[in-house]
Design a protein around this motif. Structure first.
Motif, PDB file in Angstrom:
ATOM      1  N   THR A   1       0.842  -1.197   0.000  1.00 57.57           N
ATOM      2  CA  THR A   1       0.000   0.000   0.000  1.00 57.57           C
ATOM      3  C   THR A   1       0.875   1.244   0.000  1.00 57.57           C
ATOM      4  O   THR A   1       1.914   1.283   0.654  1.00 57.57           O
ATOM      5  N   LEU A   2       0.461   2.253  -0.754  1.00 57.85           N
ATOM      6  CA  LEU A   2       1.120   3.552  -0.794  1.00 57.85           C
ATOM      7  C   LEU A   2       0.132   4.563  -0.230  1.00 57.85           C
ATOM      8  O   LEU A   2      -0.925   4.800  -0.820  1.00 57.85           O
ATOM      9  N   GLU A   3       0.456   5.171   0.905  1.00 58.65           N
ATOM     10  CA  GLU A   3      -0.524   5.989   1.615  1.00 58.65           C
ATOM     11  C   GLU A   3       0.068   7.322   2.054  1.00 58.65           C
ATOM     12  O   GLU A   3       1.262   7.437   2.277  1.00 58.65           O
ATOM     13  N   ASP A   4      -0.808   8.290   2.220  1.00 60.38           N
ATOM     14  CA  ASP A   4      -0.410   9.604   2.710  1.00 60.38           C
ATOM     15  C   ASP A   4      -1.571  10.185   3.528  1.00 60.38           C
ATOM     16  O   ASP A   4      -2.425  10.892   3.001  1.00 60.38           O
ATOM     17  N   PRO A   5      -1.608   9.898   4.865  1.00 58.32           N
ATOM     18  CA  PRO A   5      -0.660   9.077   5.630  1.00 58.32           C
ATOM     19  C   PRO A   5      -1.147   7.637   5.722  1.00 58.32           C
ATOM     20  O   PRO A   5      -2.192   7.287   5.170  1.00 58.32           O
ATOM     21  N   VAL A   6      -0.390   6.814   6.453  1.00 58.50           N
ATOM     22  CA  VAL A   6      -0.824   5.450   6.741  1.00 58.50           C
ATOM     23  C   VAL A   6      -1.909   5.534   7.822  1.00 58.50           C
ATOM     24  O   VAL A   6      -1.628   5.869   8.965  1.00 58.50           O
ATOM     25  N   GLU A   7      -3.164   5.248   7.438  1.00 63.22           N
ATOM     26  CA  GLU A   7      -4.289   5.450   8.355  1.00 63.22           C
ATOM     27  C   GLU A   7      -4.580   4.216   9.198  1.00 63.22           C
ATOM     28  O   GLU A   7      -4.954   4.329  10.359  1.00 63.22           O
ATOM     29  N   TYR A   8      -4.479   3.032   8.614  1.00 63.36           N
ATOM     30  CA  TYR A   8      -4.763   1.791   9.331  1.00 63.36           C
ATOM     31  C   TYR A   8      -3.569   0.856   9.231  1.00 63.36           C
ATOM     32  O   TYR A   8      -2.837   0.879   8.235  1.00 63.36           O
TER      33      TYR A   8
ATOM     34  N   LEU B   1       6.581  -1.526  -8.231  1.00 60.98           N
ATOM     35  CA  LEU B   1       6.426  -2.448  -9.354  1.00 60.98           C
ATOM     36  C   LEU B   1       7.694  -3.248  -9.633  1.00 60.98           C
ATOM     37  O   LEU B   1       7.659  -4.228 -10.375  1.00 60.98           O
ATOM     38  N   ARG B   2       8.802  -2.827  -9.036  1.00 60.08           N
ATOM     39  CA  ARG B   2      10.039  -3.610  -9.138  1.00 60.08           C
ATOM     40  C   ARG B   2      10.186  -4.583  -7.966  1.00 60.08           C
ATOM     41  O   ARG B   2      11.201  -5.252  -7.851  1.00 60.08           O
ATOM     42  N   GLN B   3       9.152  -4.627  -7.090  1.00 60.48           N
ATOM     43  CA  GLN B   3       9.192  -5.472  -5.897  1.00 60.48           C
ATOM     44  C   GLN B   3       8.310  -6.714  -6.035  1.00 60.48           C
ATOM     45  O   GLN B   3       7.896  -7.290  -5.036  1.00 60.48           O
ATOM     46  N   ASP B   4       7.979  -7.089  -7.253  1.00 57.12           N
ATOM     47  CA  ASP B   4       7.172  -8.283  -7.519  1.00 57.12           C
ATOM     48  C   ASP B   4       5.846  -8.264  -6.752  1.00 57.12           C
ATOM     49  O   ASP B   4       5.512  -9.203  -6.037  1.00 57.12           O
ATOM     50  N   PRO B   5       5.035  -7.191  -6.914  1.00 59.86           N
ATOM     51  CA  PRO B   5       3.769  -7.136  -6.175  1.00 59.86           C
ATOM     52  C   PRO B   5       2.670  -7.925  -6.882  1.00 59.86           C
ATOM     53  O   PRO B   5       2.689  -8.098  -8.107  1.00 59.86           O
ATOM     54  N   ASP B   6       1.715  -8.413  -6.114  1.00 58.24           N
ATOM     55  CA  ASP B   6       0.482  -8.977  -6.673  1.00 58.24           C
ATOM     56  C   ASP B   6      -0.643  -7.952  -6.628  1.00 58.24           C
ATOM     57  O   ASP B   6      -1.430  -7.847  -7.567  1.00 58.24           O
ATOM     58  N   VAL B   7      -0.702  -7.224  -5.512  1.00 58.15           N
ATOM     59  CA  VAL B   7      -1.755  -6.221  -5.304  1.00 58.15           C
ATOM     60  C   VAL B   7      -1.103  -4.940  -4.808  1.00 58.15           C
ATOM     61  O   VAL B   7      -0.269  -4.968  -3.900  1.00 58.15           O
ATOM     62  N   VAL B   8      -1.493  -3.808  -5.411  1.00 57.66           N
ATOM     63  CA  VAL B   8      -0.978  -2.502  -4.995  1.00 57.66           C
ATOM     64  C   VAL B   8      -2.163  -1.590  -4.699  1.00 57.66           C
ATOM     65  O   VAL B   8      -3.080  -1.471  -5.516  1.00 57.66           O
ATOM     66  N   MET B   9      -2.135  -0.973  -3.531  1.00 59.92           N
ATOM     67  CA  MET B   9      -3.140   0.031  -3.201  1.00 59.92           C
ATOM     68  C   MET B   9      -2.466   1.400  -3.225  1.00 59.92           C
ATOM     69  O   MET B   9      -1.510   1.643  -2.480  1.00 59.92           O
ATOM     70  N   VAL B  10      -2.937   2.287  -4.103  1.00 58.78           N
ATOM     71  CA  VAL B  10      -2.406   3.643  -4.225  1.00 58.78           C
ATOM     72  C   VAL B  10      -3.405   4.583  -3.567  1.00 58.78           C
ATOM     73  O   VAL B  10      -4.578   4.632  -3.979  1.00 58.78           O
ATOM     74  N   GLY B  11      -2.961   5.321  -2.552  1.00 59.73           N
ATOM     75  CA  GLY B  11      -3.880   6.145  -1.776  1.00 59.73           C
ATOM     76  C   GLY B  11      -4.760   7.053  -2.613  1.00 59.73           C
ATOM     77  O   GLY B  11      -5.953   7.180  -2.361  1.00 59.73           O
ATOM     78  N   GLU B  12      -4.197   7.667  -3.646  1.00 54.40           N
ATOM     79  CA  GLU B  12      -4.991   8.568  -4.494  1.00 54.40           C
ATOM     80  C   GLU B  12      -4.288   8.773  -5.820  1.00 54.40           C
ATOM     81  O   GLU B  12      -3.061   8.910  -5.878  1.00 54.40           O
ATOM     82  N   ILE B  13      -5.064   8.784  -6.882  1.00 52.06           N
ATOM     83  CA  ILE B  13      -4.537   9.137  -8.197  1.00 52.06           C
ATOM     84  C   ILE B  13      -4.752  10.635  -8.382  1.00 52.06           C
ATOM     85  O   ILE B  13      -5.887  11.101  -8.512  1.00 52.06           O
ATOM     86  N   ARG B  14      -3.652  11.379  -8.375  1.00 52.15           N
ATOM     87  CA  ARG B  14      -3.748  12.837  -8.416  1.00 52.15           C
ATOM     88  C   ARG B  14      -3.296  13.433  -9.742  1.00 52.15           C
ATOM     89  O   ARG B  14      -3.573  14.614 -10.008  1.00 52.15           O
TER      90      ARG B  14
ATOM     91  N   PHE C   1       3.501   9.680  -5.127  1.00 56.57           N
ATOM     92  CA  PHE C   1       2.800   8.445  -5.443  1.00 56.57           C
ATOM     93  C   PHE C   1       3.385   7.795  -6.697  1.00 56.57           C
ATOM     94  O   PHE C   1       3.557   6.579  -6.752  1.00 56.57           O
ATOM     95  N   ALA C   2       3.704   8.620  -7.697  1.00 57.06           N
ATOM     96  CA  ALA C   2       4.260   8.073  -8.942  1.00 57.06           C
ATOM     97  C   ALA C   2       5.625   7.431  -8.700  1.00 57.06           C
ATOM     98  O   ALA C   2       5.905   6.320  -9.181  1.00 57.06           O
ATOM     99  N   ASP C   3       6.494   8.116  -7.946  1.00 53.26           N
ATOM    100  CA  ASP C   3       7.823   7.567  -7.651  1.00 53.26           C
ATOM    101  C   ASP C   3       7.714   6.270  -6.857  1.00 53.26           C
ATOM    102  O   ASP C   3       8.415   5.287  -7.147  1.00 53.26           O
ATOM    103  N   ALA C   4       6.848   6.295  -5.835  1.00 55.10           N
ATOM    104  CA  ALA C   4       6.690   5.095  -5.006  1.00 55.10           C
ATOM    105  C   ALA C   4       6.104   3.940  -5.809  1.00 55.10           C
ATOM    106  O   ALA C   4       6.517   2.782  -5.650  1.00 55.10           O
ATOM    107  N   LEU C   5       5.162   4.245  -6.697  1.00 48.40           N
ATOM    108  CA  LEU C   5       4.532   3.186  -7.496  1.00 48.40           C
ATOM    109  C   LEU C   5       5.547   2.548  -8.443  1.00 48.40           C
ATOM    110  O   LEU C   5       5.560   1.319  -8.630  1.00 48.40           O
TER     111      LEU C   5
ATOM    112  N   LEU D   1      -5.670  -0.960  -6.586  1.00 48.96           N
ATOM    113  CA  LEU D   1      -6.787  -0.286  -5.943  1.00 48.96           C
ATOM    114  C   LEU D   1      -6.394   1.153  -5.669  1.00 48.96           C
ATOM    115  O   LEU D   1      -5.288   1.417  -5.197  1.00 48.96           O
ATOM    116  N   SER D   2      -7.300   2.088  -5.959  1.00 48.92           N
ATOM    117  CA  SER D   2      -6.969   3.494  -5.724  1.00 48.92           C
ATOM    118  C   SER D   2      -8.242   4.313  -5.576  1.00 48.92           C
ATOM    119  O   SER D   2      -9.356   3.792  -5.703  1.00 48.92           O
ATOM    120  N   THR D   3      -8.065   5.614  -5.304  1.00 54.82           N
ATOM    121  CA  THR D   3      -9.199   6.520  -5.146  1.00 54.82           C
ATOM    122  C   THR D   3      -9.089   7.673  -6.125  1.00 54.82           C
ATOM    123  O   THR D   3      -8.009   7.999  -6.634  1.00 54.82           O
TER     124      THR D   3
END
Length: 582
Positions: A341-348, A374-387, A366-370, A406-408
């Motif tokens: 998960t990529l969050e700003d901030p980590v809520e839960y 993607l170089r960390q072999d993820p199956d599921v990525v949650m992006v806090g917000e697409i801005r 978010f773009a840099d973190a994403l 998953l994103s908002t």
């Protein structure tokens, strides 16, 4: 040295601490001046309740769980200053005895002093320190005014220097005042605290269940002291008043560690502060806890089982989008999947997930973190917000290469999310290939389960808690083709409705028919007339008020309410007058 070992043994027997934790605490205790129970609580190893129960067993005194309810007769016998300095809560009087709650029964001088003060036999019981403090604040009215009156003279005059202001933020009256405001907000379930100037006074309001409510008014003389104390706690610069600042802190409350995000803004004549209250441990449950209809719950789970594509949660700020995404993540097998998960901030805090705190000021957007994820072999990525376009394109590219993202997004309804992505500059073919589903949502207040909406001491105006109303768009092949051709929101919305998508208004009326909320709450949140249509209990489609049957599936209504509203089979409440239908 015997008593700590006895208490430790009791805690260990109760399963509150392990042998290793107890041994480390006993080693750390030397030189701290703290009792073992205090040390265990401060380190988060044991809860106040665990320690209190074990202490009561150790000394043979009764245990009383919070909340404590002092009687007026007992409060009149012990002055507020004594109760606060001694950390005791007078509970009740019986005959010549007064019953008093303490958190430290090993302080033998307390009972002697109270016996001398009251001239009565003192019967001690054990409770938690937090519970006693809360009882003291409730029992001795006018505490806020007392704290304000005790502010340093230079602050009352409003001409304090920076050094004087900094000293004042550490003074006991200011500390207690701010601490009380934070605790009352947390106890009331507030999501935000607003501290703002209103003419001569400073107004403090709590946002509870999405609605701002007055909490307390503080004289203007105390404004700078209160705001500066909050800024100091959040690691902000109290000398900076003409520039917006952000900060954060952790706040211990009732065995919980809350995260507070503080934002200040210069306003005419001073500053305004908003404190967002987050409980990282209060992570949401699964999809069944959100308030989705059974049909939309199954559709959402189908999207998640596909394990690829972009699933978006849309709606305004504060509509529960992040909660929905976390509920979706709890449905996944995080032991077998690499979930990031990529969050700003980590809520839960989410067990089994790798949670990344995005920090733009540190150069991690978010773009840099994403890209890094993607170089960390993820199956599921949650992006806090697409801005922005960059984040959106990376997310779409990840989806078409076999990742579930998953994103908002901030849009008013589900079809509008498609146009929003295209307007950002994402090529239509990439949107059509990447997005698999969009869920739009709002939060509405729930009818109190205690009083049924009449209003009681457990709720606010007859409401307690919130639930979601939703609109779920699962993209069909026809809709994807239209997106690729550049179709607008109206065309996408029309095709999706034909394919079975309902509107937010339809889903809100379903919530009314099920007795979860009221038409007035729907009108407040959606700005619509809640009586225009109701949801069909058979197919979920919108039925005009007064219609003999559902225009979608043909099912006829079975009976009428006393108010004249025709009811459908299975409705527990009339959607017009909220009478229970039996």
């Amino acid at each position: 040295m015997v008593r700590p070992k006895i208490l430790g043994a009791l805690l260990h027997e109760a399963g509150a601490v392990s042998a290793e934790q107890l041994e480390r605490a006993l080693e750390d205790q030397h030189g701290t001046g703290l009792r073992l129970g205090q040390l265990l609580v401060s380190k988060g190893v044991a809860s106040e309740v665990d320690v209190g129960v074990s202490l009561s067993r150790q000394v043979g005194l009764p245990w009383v769980a919070p909340p404590l309810r002092p009687t007026q007769a007992a409060v009149e016998l012990i002055p507020g200053e004594v109760a606060r300095s001694r950390g005791v809560a007078p509970l009740d009087v019986e005959g010549r005895a007064i019953r008093v709650a303490v958190s430290d029964p090993l302080d033998l001088s307390t009972a002697d002093d109270l016996r001398f003060l009251t001239g009565r036999r003192v019967d001690l019981v054990v409770s938690t320190r937090t519970g006693i403090e809360d009882a003291i604040e409730r029992a001795y009215g006018g505490d806020l005014e007392r704290l304000v009156d005790a502010l340093p003279t230079e602050l009352k005059a409003g001409a304090a220097s920076s050094d004087e202001l900094e000293r004042a933020t550490r003074s006991a009256p200011v500390v207690r005042l701010v601490d009380r405001v934070l605790r009352e907000a947390a106890d009331s379930g507030a999501s935000d605290i607003h501290v703002e100037e209103t003419g001569e006074d400073v107004r403090v309001r709590f946002r509870i269940d999405g609605v701002l409510r007055p909490a307390v008014d503080i004289p203007a003389a105390a404004r700078r002291a209160v705001l500066s104390r909050i800024k100091v706690m959040a690691g902000m610069d109290i000398s900076v008043r003409r520039r917006a600042q952000d900060g954060r802190l952790t706040f211990a409350h009732r065995d919980r560690s809350l995260m507070l995000r503080v934002s200040t803004l210069p306003v005419n004549g001073g500053e305004k502060a908003v404190v967002r209250i987050l409980d990282p441990d209060a992570s949401p449950g699964g999809m069944d806890t959100l308030g989705l209809s059974d049909t939309d719950t199954q559709r959402m789970r189908t999207l998640l089982r596909a394990r690829e594509g972009v699933v978006l949660a849309t709606g305004p700020t504060g509509s529960g989008k992040s909660t929905t995404l976390f509920a979706a993540l709890t449905e996944l097998d995080r032991d077998r999947l690499n979930v990031v998960t990529l969050e700003d901030p980590v809520e839960y805090r989410l067990a089994g997930a790798n949670q990344v705190q995005v920090d733009r000021r540190a150069g991690l957007s978010f773009a840099d973190a994403l890209r890094a994820v993607l170089r960390q072999d993820p199956d599921v990525v949650m992006v806090g917000e697409i801005r922005d376009r960059e984040t959106a394109e990376i997310a779409m590219a990840a989806a078409v290469t076999g990742h579930l993202v998953l994103s908002t997004l901030h849009t008013t309804d589900a079809p509008g999310a498609i146009s929003r992505l295209v307007d950002m500059g994402v090529p239509p073919f990439l949107v059509a290939g990447g997005v698999t589903g969009v869920i739009a949502q709002r939060l509405v207040r729930k009818i109190c389960g205690v009083c049924g909406g009449r209003g009681c001491d457990q709720c606010h105006e007859g409401y307690r808690g919130r639930t979601g109303i939703f609109q779920l768009l699962a993209l069909s092949d026809q809709v994807r083709d239209e997106i690729t051709r550049g179709a607008g929101t109206s065309r996408i919305r029309s095709l999706s409705l034909e394919a079975g998508m309902t509107t937010l208004t339809d889903d809100a009326r379903r919530a009314v028919a099920e007795g979860l909320t009221t038409p007035h709450e729907i009108a407040r949140v959606l700005h619509t007339d809640p009586g225009a249509t109701v949801a069909c209990a058979g197919c979920g489609g919108g039925v005009p008020a007064g219609a003999a049957g559902c225009p979608h599936c043909g099912r006829r209504r079975a009976r009428s309410c006393a108010c004249g509203e025709r009811l459908q089979r299975g409705w527990r409440f009339c959607p017009a007058c909220i009478r229970k239908t039996g």
